[in-house]
Structure formats: C-alpha cells, structure tokens
Design a protein around this motif. Structure first.
Motif, PDB file in Angstrom:
ATOM      1  N   UNK A   1       0.867  -1.178   0.000  1.00 55.48           N
ATOM      2  CA  UNK A   1       0.000   0.000   0.000  1.00 55.48           C
ATOM      3  C   UNK A   1       0.899   1.221   0.000  1.00 55.48           C
ATOM      4  N   UNK A   2       1.064   1.814  -1.150  1.00 55.92           N
ATOM      5  CA  UNK A   2       1.995   2.922  -1.296  1.00 55.92           C
ATOM      6  C   UNK A   2       1.327   4.039  -2.094  1.00 55.92           C
ATOM      7  N   UNK A   3       1.867   5.239  -1.981  1.00 55.59           N
ATOM      8  CA  UNK A   3       1.354   6.311  -2.857  1.00 55.59           C
ATOM      9  C   UNK A   3       1.526   5.930  -4.320  1.00 55.59           C
ATOM     10  N   UNK A   4       0.597   6.366  -5.135  1.00 59.03           N
ATOM     11  CA  UNK A   4       0.627   5.998  -6.548  1.00 59.03           C
ATOM     12  C   UNK A   4       1.958   6.334  -7.202  1.00 59.03           C
ATOM     13  N   UNK A   5       2.490   7.519  -6.895  1.00 54.65           N
ATOM     14  CA  UNK A   5       3.685   7.952  -7.596  1.00 54.65           C
ATOM     15  C   UNK A   5       4.930   7.180  -7.175  1.00 54.65           C
ATOM     16  N   UNK A   6       4.830   6.353  -6.124  1.00 56.76           N
ATOM     17  CA  UNK A   6       5.985   5.561  -5.714  1.00 56.76           C
ATOM     18  C   UNK A   6       6.368   4.521  -6.754  1.00 56.76           C
ATOM     19  N   UNK A   7       5.449   4.182  -7.677  1.00 58.56           N
ATOM     20  CA  UNK A   7       5.798   3.206  -8.707  1.00 58.56           C
ATOM     21  C   UNK A   7       6.780   3.769  -9.721  1.00 58.56           C
ATOM     22  N   UNK A   8       7.039   5.084  -9.678  1.00 55.69           N
ATOM     23  CA  UNK A   8       7.970   5.688 -10.632  1.00 55.69           C
ATOM     24  C   UNK A   8       9.360   5.096 -10.478  1.00 55.69           C
ATOM     25  N   UNK A   9       9.767   4.798  -9.251  1.00 56.44           N
ATOM     26  CA  UNK A   9      11.090   4.186  -9.081  1.00 56.44           C
ATOM     27  C   UNK A   9      11.169   2.862  -9.825  1.00 56.44           C
ATOM     28  N   UNK A  10      10.144   2.031  -9.687  1.00 55.67           N
ATOM     29  CA  UNK A  10      10.137   0.750 -10.395  1.00 55.67           C
ATOM     30  C   UNK A  10      10.033   0.934 -11.899  1.00 55.67           C
TER      31      UNK A  10
END
Length: 939
Positions: free
Chosen positions: A273-282
């Motif tokens: 459960x993470x902020x949406x924009x945290x997927x930018x790193x991946x």
C-alpha cells in the motif's frame, strides 16, 4: 544471497490476427491536418555538448561482446595448438589445416607432458560452452563438421586439463600470440572493454568445480572425417548459423530479463500500500533494464554483421537459421547449371534472405524486389534455363513458407496452402515455429512477426508526405485488452491492430513533427535508444528493419503485456508525475521573479538550463495517444530523460547557480558537527546533504571537521589554498575576540576573491546511477547476486553482462532515489530564497547594498564574506558556537537582531525549510521499500 530491497531483480531465463476488421497496414492513411509541430512549446534550446558528448553507440570492438569473446577464444585455442606442436603434426600452413589435427596435437602434448598456458584452457572452455549452448538448442549443433569440432574440443579438454600449467609470462600468452592490433589500438580497446565489463574476468584464476556434462573428465576420441575434412578456415568462415542461433538465444534471454523487470513493477505496485507515484522508481528500474538490453542488442547486431558481412538483415539471419536444406539445393543447382562453378555460401544465404524479404514488404512497395531478384541472381551466376526454372520453384517456395510462418491476419488462402502442405508431407506446418523453445521472442511472442509488421508499415510511412501526419484511430486495440478473451494477454500478435492503427502512426508523427523531429535528443543513445531506433526507421522507411528496432518495439509491447491490468494506472501516474515536474518548475520560476534582492533571473546558468529543461516538456504533448506516449517503455523513457538529463545533469547547474547550495550545505554541516541540530531535524536538507556528500565541488573530498569549515568553504567558493588559509586565519581571529582589519569587513575578501572560479558540480559525483546510465561507466561494478555456479555457467554471455550492469545500477538508484525525487528547480529557488531571507533577518541587506555599490560587484560575494568570516567562523572556532557573541565588530553586531547569531540562524534554518510544502519540491514519492525477496537474474 537475498537482497534487502524490492525483489526487483529481473529473471534472466533463458502476430497472427490482431489487425481485425482494419485489414492490412495500408489502412493507416495520411491526413492533411495541421502540423503537430505547431504545438511544440518554447524555443529550441542549444543542448551543447550534452547531446553529443557520449550520445553514441560505442565503436565496434570497444565492447567485448559475445561474438568478440568466443570467436577470439576459438582462434586463440586453434592458434596455440598449431604453434606449439611440430610442423609434421599440423601438416599444412595457415588456416588450411584440417580440424583433424587437434587430435594428433593433443596426443603429442600428452606424450611430451607439455605445459599448457592457462589462458588457453580458459579460451577452450569458453569455446566449448558457447558451442555446446548451440548444440543443446532446438536447432542442434549445425552440420557434421561443426559437431565434429565440438567433439574434438571436448576431447582436447580431457587431455589438456591433466597437463602441467605453464608459468604466465608476457611473452607466452595466447592473447599476445593472436593479437593483431597496434599498441595504441590495443590500449584503447582494453580501456573501453574494462569500462564496460570489469567483472567479466572476476574469478577466472580461481579453481572451480566444472560441470561434468559440459566438461567431462573423459570423452571418446572422435572419429576423423575421412573425406573432405573441414579445415580451420572452413570452420571460422561457416560459423554464421552457430552465431545466428547464439544471437537469437541471447535476445530471448535478455528479453526475459526485461519482461521480469516489468512484472516486478506490477508486483510491487499491488503488493504494498503505497502512494501511486511511488511506482515511478520501479518504472525507472524497468526502463534502465530495457535500455541496457537494447544497447546490448545494438552492439550484438553490429558485432554479428562485423563477423558475417552477409547477415545484414533479419531475413538473411532467418534464412541462415531456417533454410539450410534449401541453401544446399541452391548451391547444387548453381554448380550444376551455372557457368561459374564456385559460389560462396554467404551469397546463397544473402539471396534466400532477400527472397524472404520480398514477403515482408507490401506487394505495392516500389522497392520490393520480387520481380527482379531471381533474374539478377541467375544473370550474376550465369545459370541456364533448366537451373533458372528450378530456382524459380525455390523462390516461390520460400515466399510461401514465409507467409505460412508469419501470417499477418486470418487468410483463407494461407490456411488452404497450409492444409495442402500437411497432406503432401504428413507433417504439421504451424506458424511462428522457426524460433521454437524461446519463451520471449518465439511462439506467441515471435519477434520476426514484429519485424514483418514493421516492414509492412514502413510502406505506409514512405507513402505519407513528410509535411502530413498519419491518422491514428484511438478506438482500435484489436484483441488486446478485450476482457472477453481470457488467456490471450500473453500474445504479442494479438496487439497487431493496436500497433498498426495506434502506436506506429503516432510514433511516426512524433518522429516527424514532435520533439524527436526538432532536436537531436540529449544523451539519446544512453537514455532513449528506442526513440533513436524509431527516428531512424521513420527517416529511412525503405531500409530493412533492424533487429534493434524490432527488439525495442517488442519491449514496448511486452511491457504492456506484463503490466496487464495495471496499464491504466501506470499511464495515469506517469502523466501525473511528468506534468507535476513542470508545474513545480513553472511555479518556482514565477516565484523567483518576486525576490528583488536576488540576481538568479539574471544568471545565464539559470536561464539556459531552465529553458533547456523546460523544453523537455514536449515529450508529453497531449496531441498524441496515451498508449503511444505513456506505455511503460515510452513513459519510462521520457521520465528517464527528464530525471537523468533534466533534473540531475541540468539541475546540478541550476541548484547552485548563485552558490546557494554551497552556502546552505556548509551552514547545515557546521550546525551538525557542533551538535546544534541533528541531521533528521530538517528532512529536506537531510536529503540534499546525503545526496551531495560525495560532491568534490562542495567538499573537495571528505567532509570538513571543526577548524576546517572556513578554509574548505573558500576553496569551494573558488579561492586557492593559500588565500583560503588566510581567510580562515582571519575568521579564527574574529571568533576569538580579535579586531577587524583596519580596512573593514570586506576588503580582504574582495581582494582575495578577484579571479576566483568555482568548480561546477558534476552529476556523476552525486549519482552513481547517473554515471552508469549516462556515462556508461561500469569500471567498479560489483556482482552481488550471482552464485559461483551461475557465474561459471554464464561467463562470456551477454545476458550476464546486462544482468550485472542492471542490478548494480538499480542498487545505486535505490540508494539515491530520495535525491532523484527532489525537483532541483524549485529546490534551487528555495535555497536562494533562504539566502536572501537570512540576509534580511540578520540585518545585512543594507550593508550588502553598500558593498555592491562601493565595489561594483555582486551582493552574493559580499554575503559570502560575512557568512564565512563570521557565521561559519563562529561554528569553526568559537568555544561555544551556539551562544557565541562577537566582541570587537561593533558595526556588525549593531545590525543583528540577536546577539547570538548562530542560535538565531539555526532557529531560522529549521523554521524556513520546515515550512516548505513537500508537494512543491518532490515531483514523485520516494518510498523506502524492502520485502526481503529477490528474483534470480540468471538461472
């Protein structure tokens, strides 16, 4: 061993239909609508050296690719065996010696207990490993001559491994025996090779337990070929099929690595459960893996063509692979019915590949050679009428089997042809069968299907005037994404309609009318190799499609398949983050206009880099389809360009354009080492502090201790060592209660600062991932994830190189991600705003205005003198910095609202940076993650 991170290490395991009702590629038509280039924002900037310094594919030979390594190993082994036994055993000069001599040479060495160069044993092992890989594939080990050579090599291994090892000297190494380059070329090649593959030789000298299947302790003596034995020259010149198989196997394994990285993107997005924009790193992780993979494929393709000059197109390689019997038939026909009895096998491969190419083109393409290729070949080799008729049958047969192998859409005629062939031969003739047992470029994901799609669409591009744009139908996705078709989300050929009706038209328009058509992209080969390939394809539609382009398009399609139902979230989040960066930058630029005491808007560095970075917003023009712009590969590419080139490289100039970063970092560091604040008290400055700790421009090495602050600040500010020591001595005097010099507060500083020159911040110093990605510097790469067994089994293979480069780079990006998430443009503004604000609250503004008027120089230089000599001086030399008051600087003391200048400044620092809203400076959310899992890189 496991990895404390996101489990994001990629696994390196080893179109039919889809066009639907739209029909063929020709249905994408041109339009007379307005030129999309009118939507380009801003003036085209001068990217200067950024777009050309390293923006290139390394020169051929500088990257020790698969072919260079194993071909060199084969030559080294053969040369060593020829030159270390008596001439009567070799029996012939040069490369005309039969391969049979290896058996006698091994026997002679055994009888005479010959000491073997260990480098030769390594070369022999690499030769066996690569050739065994081909032999164990679905394609088999090639013809009988190549199978015999592999058996001979294995036999030699069982003999040579038991012989004593020679001492290694500079005069007897096999590498020097076979080296042809000059000393200068050799030094250059070795430098580049080491830069890219420092880990390749890791452990070569170590004793290791060998795979007994590949390297047995005993092997039967192979029976020599009695008639027409293969010579060394024959062997080296006819390795094209082996190399073609290795090339495709490598493409499959590298594609598997990339596909795994996109799967991790989705796993991490859904698992936590993470902020949406945290997927930018991946998303950045996956893009780095994809770009490294594409760069490797480009290099492999170039190296393959250097080794085999006739394998210049995918169709010629496919002919080498799939048509060995037909190749032999053509050879026999030409020899029997042609007046020229000698024909090179490479000429036949080129002919058959070009015949196949005719089926890849549209029938209406004016450059399709279907009507002339046969007559040209017949005339070249002077084949008589009988032979010509037989070659005509072969030509038509090649055209038919190509259509059967790569059908583009359901076709009744093709299916009837298939059924008739099954009845005649009694064997199935399934489509997409040439590349069997390759999980990522064969079967439902056949890369040669992608090649044919691209070749067909090239005709559409050629027919559309360059001042027009191709129409794109956003409603057409074919079977891709159809919820009523369960189980079909793994098939790339289900994306034909999406590719031809939406993606390719938009990519063409982007290359012609968008940012890619306006500029040479900065660091294009490093950050956006896929866009480089697309641009070349659009600019040269009549040229054969390259493997590199097909691989890039295949990655784009694979990325969409792998993220599956998460695709809408990735599209939306990518757009959000991209737009957010420029919204923050625009807001900061507007706010900077309100600070009248700052010269930031007069700074050439600020204006140039702000304009250059702002121009990158044209990557996200809303005139294009979301899936064309924001599919995982293209979204990741645009964000990578923005991150590495815009934010890190351009941002390193902006963030310190007024020395504001140096001033704040020295103040923050001085407060920390005096125990006045803790690092975590100001999280935003902690990110900058940790990110810039290794920056030589700021610190000149290790972080300064008490007693070094003033001296190191002035060195950082551009003074020499001697002058910096003088300024430090003056600060010490003032901090210990001494009096100002007779010439006042500024005179010494003004005098010593003449001609100073600050060292710019190099992005590679603050970001190892930048150094890996943008400078392709891998000299200190560490392989932390492969076991000794994996290293042994994959040594010399390209997927190992890609995997290790990728893993190391992603490790560093993970360590640096909070700094990457900081938008350097608003950060530069807030740092500058702090310096201007502390000037006012300390009561220095009027004094600095007088300084500017009296000395005709910038107020920032005057601020630096007051800051370093008094504020840093107290932190550096005062017995009790927090409560320190100046004793003998009456004019200076009178200006300050508080006698304890350090305490007041510390309080203001915490208050100022604590009030900055994170959404104003963080363009995506960096989240510390770590699920303790790891995906194996090489099986």
């Amino acid at each position: 061993m496991g990895k404390k991170s996101k489990g994001r290490k990629a696994s390196n395991k080893g179109k039919r239909g889809g066009v639907g009702g739209g029909g063929s590629a020709k249905n994408a038509s041109s339009s007379s609508s307005s030129d999309p280039s009118t939507c380009i924002k801003g003036k085209v900037p001068d990217f200067g050296s950024s777009s050309s310094s390293t923006s290139r594919i390394p020169n051929r030979g500088n990257y020790p690719t698969l072919y260079a390594r194993y071909k060199s190993a084969t030559r080294q082994f053969l040369d060593y065996m020829r030159t270390n036994v008596p001439n009567e055993i070799v029996g012939a000069d040069g490369e005309n010696v039969p391969v049979n001599f290896l058996l006698a040479a091994a026997d002679w060495m055994h009888v005479h207990n010959h000491a073997v160069d260990p480098a030769v044993l390594r070369s022999l092992k690499l030769c066996i490993r690569m050739r065994r890989r081909v032999a164990d594939s679905i394609f088999g080990g090639g013809d009988s001559g190549h199978r015999y050579f592999l058996e001979a090599c294995v036999f030699c291994w069982t003999v040579l491994r038991l012989l004593p090892v020679a001492e290694i000297t500079s005069a007897n190494t096999a590498e020097q025996t076979s080296r042809k380059e000059s000393a200068e070329e050799e030094e250059n090649n070795m430098h580049n090779a080491n830069r890219f593959s420092a880990f390749d030789v890791e452990g070569e000298e170590e004793e290791e337990e060998e795979d007994t299947d590949m390297f047995p302790t005993m092997a039967p003596r192979p029976q020599p070929a009695a008639a027409n034995p293969m010579t060394v020259a024959d062997l080296l010149n006819s390795d094209d099929r082996n190399d073609a198989i290795l090339f495709l196997l490598t493409l499959d394994e590298i594609m598997g690595l990339v596909a795994g990285q996109y799967r991790v993107l989705v796993q991490n997005a859904t698992r936590h459960k993470r902020p949406d924009t945290a997927l930018i790193e991946n998303l950045l992780d996956a893009t780095i893996a994809a770009n490294f993979a594409l760069q490797s494929v480009q290099q492999l393709e170039m190296e393959l063509q250097a080794q085999h000059e006739h394998l210049t197109t995918p169709c010629r390689l496919l002919a080498t692979l799939a048509l060995p019997e037909i190749t032999a038939n053509v050879d026999a026909i030409v020899r029997q019915h042609g007046s020229k009895s000698c024909i090179k096998r490479s000429e036949i491969i080129a002919f058959l590949g070009d015949c196949m190419q005719c089926s890849f083109h549209n029938q209406s393409d004016s450059w399709n050679r279907k009507d002339s290729i046969l007559s040209e070949f017949v005339a070249q080799h002077e084949v008589n009428a009988t032979g010509s008729a037989e070659l005509e049958q072969i030509f038509q047969g090649v055209m038919r089997i190509t259509v059967l192998e790569i059908p583009i859409k359901p076709d009744v005629g093709v299916e009837k042809m298939r059924q008739e062939l099954v009845r005649k031969t009694g064997k199935p003739h399934n489509s997409h069968s040439w590349l069997s047992r390759m999980n990522y470029i064969a079967g439902d994901r056949s890369i040669h299907h992608t090649v044919r799609i691209l070749q067909l669409f090239a005709g559409v591009i050629d027919s559309c005037p360059t001042d027009k744009k191709l129409l794109m139908d956003p409603r057409r996705r074919g079977m891709f994404g159809n919820p009523n078709l369960p189980g079909r989300l793994t098939k790339i050929r289900d994306m034909d309609e999406l590719l031809m009706s939406r993606l390719l038209p938009d990519w063409t328009n982007m290359c012609r009318h968008g940012i890619m058509g306006k500029i040479k992209l900065p660091r294009d080969s490093e950050l956006c190799p896929f866009f480089v390939q697309l641009k070349s394809y659009v600019d040269n539609p009549r040229k054969p499609v390259t493997w590199s382009l097909a691989f890039g398009v295949h990655v784009a399609l694979t990325s969409m398949l792998e993220v599956n139902h998460a695709l809408p979230e990735i599209v939306g989040t990518s757009k959000l983050v991209f737009d957010n960066y420029f919204a923050q930058a625009t807001n900061a630029a507007k706010l900077s206009l309100n600070e009248k005491s700052s010269n930031i808007n007069s700074s050439a560095v600020w204006k140039h880099n702000l304009g250059m970075i702002s121009f990158l917003e044209n990557f996200g023009l809303p005139v294009y389809d979301d899936l064309s712009l924001w599919n995982p590969l293209c979204a990741g590419t645009s964000i990578s360009v923005l991150n590495f080139f815009g934010n890190i490289e351009g941002g390193c100039a902006i963030i310190d354009c007024q020395a504001q970063l140096r001033i704040v970092m020295y103040l923050y560091h001085g407060l920390i080492i005096n125990g006045i604040i803790d690092e975590e008290d100001i999280p935003f400055l902690q990110i900058l502090y940790n990110g810039f700790k290794k920056c030589k421009a700021l610190w000149q090495g290790s972080l300064p201790k008490r007693g070094e602050l003033v001296k190191m600040f002035w060195i950082s500010f551009g003074l020499g060592l001697s002058d910096s020591k003088k300024m430090s001595e003056n600060a010490l005097l003032l901090a210990r209660g001494g009096r100002l010099p007779p010439d006042g507060l500024f005179a010494q500083g003004v005098r010593l600062c003449r001609g100073r020159r600050m060292q710019p911040i190099e992005p590679a110093e603050i970001s190892t991932s930048f150094r890996r990605v943008c400078e392709r510097d891998f000299h200190d790469v560490v392989d932390k994830y492969h076991t000794p067994e994996q290293k042994k089994n994959t040594r010399g293979m390209e997927q190992y190189t890609v995997a290790v480069h990728t893993n190391d780079t992603l490790d560093h990006l993970e360590d640096e991600i909070q700094l990457h998430a900081v938008n350097f443009i608003p950060t530069a503004y807030y740092l500058e705003q702090f310096v201007c604000s502390i000037t006012r609250v300390l009561g220095w503004e009027d004094l600095l205005k007088s300084f500017k008027r009296d000395n005709n120089t910038d107020m920032r230089q005057g601020f630096a003198i007051l800051f370093a000599q008094h504020l840093l001086g107290a932190l550096d030399f005062a017995a009790n910095p927090l409560n320190h008051t100046f004793q003998n600087v009456p004019g200076f003391i009178a200006l300050s609202p508080c006698p304890n200048i350090v305490a007041f400044t510390s309080s203001f620092l915490e208050s100022f940076f604590g009030k900055i809203p994170p959404p104003n400076v963080m363009w995506f959310q960096a989240v510390d993650s770590g699920d303790g899992t790891k995906v194996a890189v090489v099986k």
